[in-house]
Design a protein around this motif. Structure first.
Motif, PDB file in Angstrom:
ATOM      1  N   PHE A   1     -25.278  45.628 -43.443  1.00 48.36           N
ATOM      2  CA  PHE A   1     -26.467  46.127 -44.122  1.00 48.36           C
ATOM      3  C   PHE A   1     -27.679  45.382 -43.577  1.00 48.36           C
ATOM      4  O   PHE A   1     -27.676  44.153 -43.460  1.00 48.36           O
TER       5      PHE A   1
ATOM      6  N   GLU B   1     -30.776  43.703 -43.970  1.00 47.06           N
ATOM      7  CA  GLU B   1     -31.567  43.072 -45.029  1.00 47.06           C
ATOM      8  C   GLU B   1     -32.988  42.744 -44.594  1.00 47.06           C
ATOM      9  O   GLU B   1     -33.768  42.212 -45.383  1.00 47.06           O
TER      10      GLU B   1
ATOM     11  N   ASN C   1     -31.348  47.043 -52.440  1.00 49.15           N
ATOM     12  CA  ASN C   1     -30.196  46.167 -52.271  1.00 49.15           C
ATOM     13  C   ASN C   1     -28.927  47.016 -52.205  1.00 49.15           C
ATOM     14  O   ASN C   1     -28.797  48.008 -52.925  1.00 49.15           O
ATOM     15  N   HIS C   2     -27.999  46.635 -51.345  1.00 51.19           N
ATOM     16  CA  HIS C   2     -26.813  47.458 -51.139  1.00 51.19           C
ATOM     17  C   HIS C   2     -25.802  47.384 -52.282  1.00 51.19           C
ATOM     18  O   HIS C   2     -24.775  48.069 -52.240  1.00 51.19           O
ATOM     19  N   GLN C   3     -26.075  46.585 -53.297  1.00 50.32           N
ATOM     20  CA  GLN C   3     -25.233  46.583 -54.493  1.00 50.32           C
ATOM     21  C   GLN C   3     -25.733  47.583 -55.540  1.00 50.32           C
ATOM     22  O   GLN C   3     -25.122  47.702 -56.603  1.00 50.32           O
TER      23      GLN C   3
ATOM     24  N   HIS D   1     -29.551  52.694 -52.695  1.00 50.77           N
ATOM     25  CA  HIS D   1     -29.665  51.975 -51.424  1.00 50.77           C
ATOM     26  C   HIS D   1     -28.291  51.758 -50.793  1.00 50.77           C
ATOM     27  O   HIS D   1     -28.168  51.716 -49.562  1.00 50.77           O
ATOM     28  N   PHE D   2     -27.267  51.623 -51.617  1.00 52.26           N
ATOM     29  CA  PHE D   2     -25.902  51.561 -51.097  1.00 52.26           C
ATOM     30  C   PHE D   2     -25.563  52.837 -50.331  1.00 52.26           C
ATOM     31  O   PHE D   2     -25.042  52.790 -49.211  1.00 52.26           O
TER      32      PHE D   2
ATOM     33  N   GLY E   1     -28.818  53.492 -47.614  1.00 53.92           N
ATOM     34  CA  GLY E   1     -29.127  52.391 -46.706  1.00 53.92           C
ATOM     35  C   GLY E   1     -27.919  51.786 -46.048  1.00 53.92           C
ATOM     36  O   GLY E   1     -28.051  50.953 -45.139  1.00 53.92           O
ATOM     37  N   TYR E   2     -26.714  52.203 -46.478  1.00 50.97           N
ATOM     38  CA  TYR E   2     -25.519  51.552 -45.948  1.00 50.97           C
ATOM     39  C   TYR E   2     -24.343  52.513 -45.747  1.00 50.97           C
ATOM     40  O   TYR E   2     -23.918  52.754 -44.620  1.00 50.97           O
TER      41      TYR E   2
ATOM     42  N   CYS F   1     -19.814  45.382 -51.548  1.00 55.45           N
ATOM     43  CA  CYS F   1     -21.064  45.693 -52.237  1.00 55.45           C
ATOM     44  C   CYS F   1     -20.905  45.589 -53.756  1.00 55.45           C
ATOM     45  O   CYS F   1     -21.705  46.146 -54.513  1.00 55.45           O
TER      46      CYS F   1
ATOM     47  N   ARG G   1     -31.323  52.062 -41.679  1.00 54.92           N
ATOM     48  CA  ARG G   1     -31.658  52.191 -43.095  1.00 54.92           C
ATOM     49  C   ARG G   1     -32.280  53.563 -43.343  1.00 54.92           C
ATOM     50  O   ARG G   1     -33.501  53.740 -43.290  1.00 54.92           O
TER      51      ARG G   1
ATOM     52  N   ASP H   1     -32.547  54.993 -46.139  1.00 53.68           N
ATOM     53  CA  ASP H   1     -33.401  54.916 -47.332  1.00 53.68           C
ATOM     54  C   ASP H   1     -34.816  54.502 -46.953  1.00 53.68           C
ATOM     55  O   ASP H   1     -35.789  54.989 -47.545  1.00 53.68           O
TER      56      ASP H   1
END
Length: 297
Positions: free
Chosen positions: A13, A15, A21-23, A27-28, A31-32, A57, A96, A98
């Motif tokens: 991911f 950063e 945030n990928h959690q 965005h998970f 973005g990932y 994640c 990314r 996102d």
């Protein structure tokens, strides 16, 4: 287990982007998970024999990775920070998407989407098409939603945010605390659903966070439209059929990112937005009905 002899590609991911945030689900996904899947799909032949690794994640997102891994021929596994030193891996940052979707103005997205529909290649839009077709084909190959999950016919989904898991509490291990209804919610969800039904809009409350990825994909794909507050649940509008309706309650934020609006543009969806004054508004059924009628045209 010792994996030292394996050829490993670890997809990381990125950063470096100060955005999300990928959690956290939106965005998970954008973005990932989806750009990582596109990286795998594009290079499956070149990387034959390699093992792919994705970063853990958290307990809410990792089951989605495992579900995706079951659909892939290349070996895909999750590693946490403690496990990453067990293998010698080639590390690659995934793009990314996102970040690409965000922006205060929509002209860039509109032109990209229009040209793409005319046949012009675009790295992000090509990738979205690939992962959309791959996931949708696997999801639709599974069993249909149960009667408890879906009614017959194309209803509108009134999206319910999930309760906050302990992982995201302020004293929990999440990198960015708070999740689900703690952040935003429609305060009068049950009453709103009843009033919309009484006024002729076929609607049912749906909580995506309770379902598998495959069931979420099938449920959004079958829906006539969705109604939801700004947030993670709108990441799934990518699975809806072009021309479907989206009504988003737009909560106040310091700087508008428009990611859901731009996603709707990219996928050919009809989105209407309703500005609300708080993160937990009492939604007006009449306002939602007008927006749904406009989105459904």
């Amino acid at each position: 287990m010792n994996h030292s002899s394996e050829r490993v590609i670890r997809l990381r991911f990125d950063e470096r982007r100060p955005f999300g945030n990928h959690q956290h689900y939106f965005h998970f996904v954008w973005g990932y998970l989806l750009p990582a899947l596109d990286r795998i799909l594009q290079n499956a032949v070149r990387d034959a024999g390699h093992v792919y690794e994705l970063e853990s994640c958290g307990p809410v997102m990792d089951p989605r990775i495992r579900e995706l891994a079951a659909w892939l021929e290349p070996s895909l596994r999750i590693v946490d920070a403690a496990q990453q030193g067990e293998t010698s891996a080639t590390e690659q940052l995934v793009p990314r998407w996102d970040w690409w979707l965000r922006g205060r103005r929509s002209l860039r997205i509109r032109w990209a989407a229009r040209l793409h529909r005319l046949g012009l290649s675009h790295p992000v839009l090509d990738g979205i098409d690939r992962v959309h077709d791959f996931i949708l084909s696997h999801a639709l190959a599974g069993p249909p939603p149960s009667p408890e999950t879906a009614r017959e016919g194309a209803d509108w989904l009134l999206l319910k945010r999930s309760d906050e898991p302990s992982f995201y509490r302020p004293d929990g291990p999440a990198e960015k605390p708070t999740y689900g209804v703690t952040r935003r919610s429609i305060a009068n969800l049950e009453e709103l659903a009843a009033e919309l039904e009484s006024k002729g809009l076929p609607v049912r409350i749906y909580e995506p966070g309770r379902d598998t990825l495959a069931t979420q994909v099938r449920t959004y794909h079958a829906a006539a439209g969705v109604i939801g507050i700004r947030g993670a649940e709108l990441a799934n509008i990518v699975w809806m059929r072009p021309g479907s309706g989206v009504v988003m309650l737009v909560t106040p934020i310091n700087l508008e990112t428009n990611v859901a609006r731009h996603l709707a543009i990219v996928r050919g969806l009809r989105m209407q937005q309703i500005a609300v004054g708080s993160n937990h508004p009492i939604a007006s059924a009449d306002s939602v009905l007008r927006a749904a009628a406009d989105a459904g045209r």
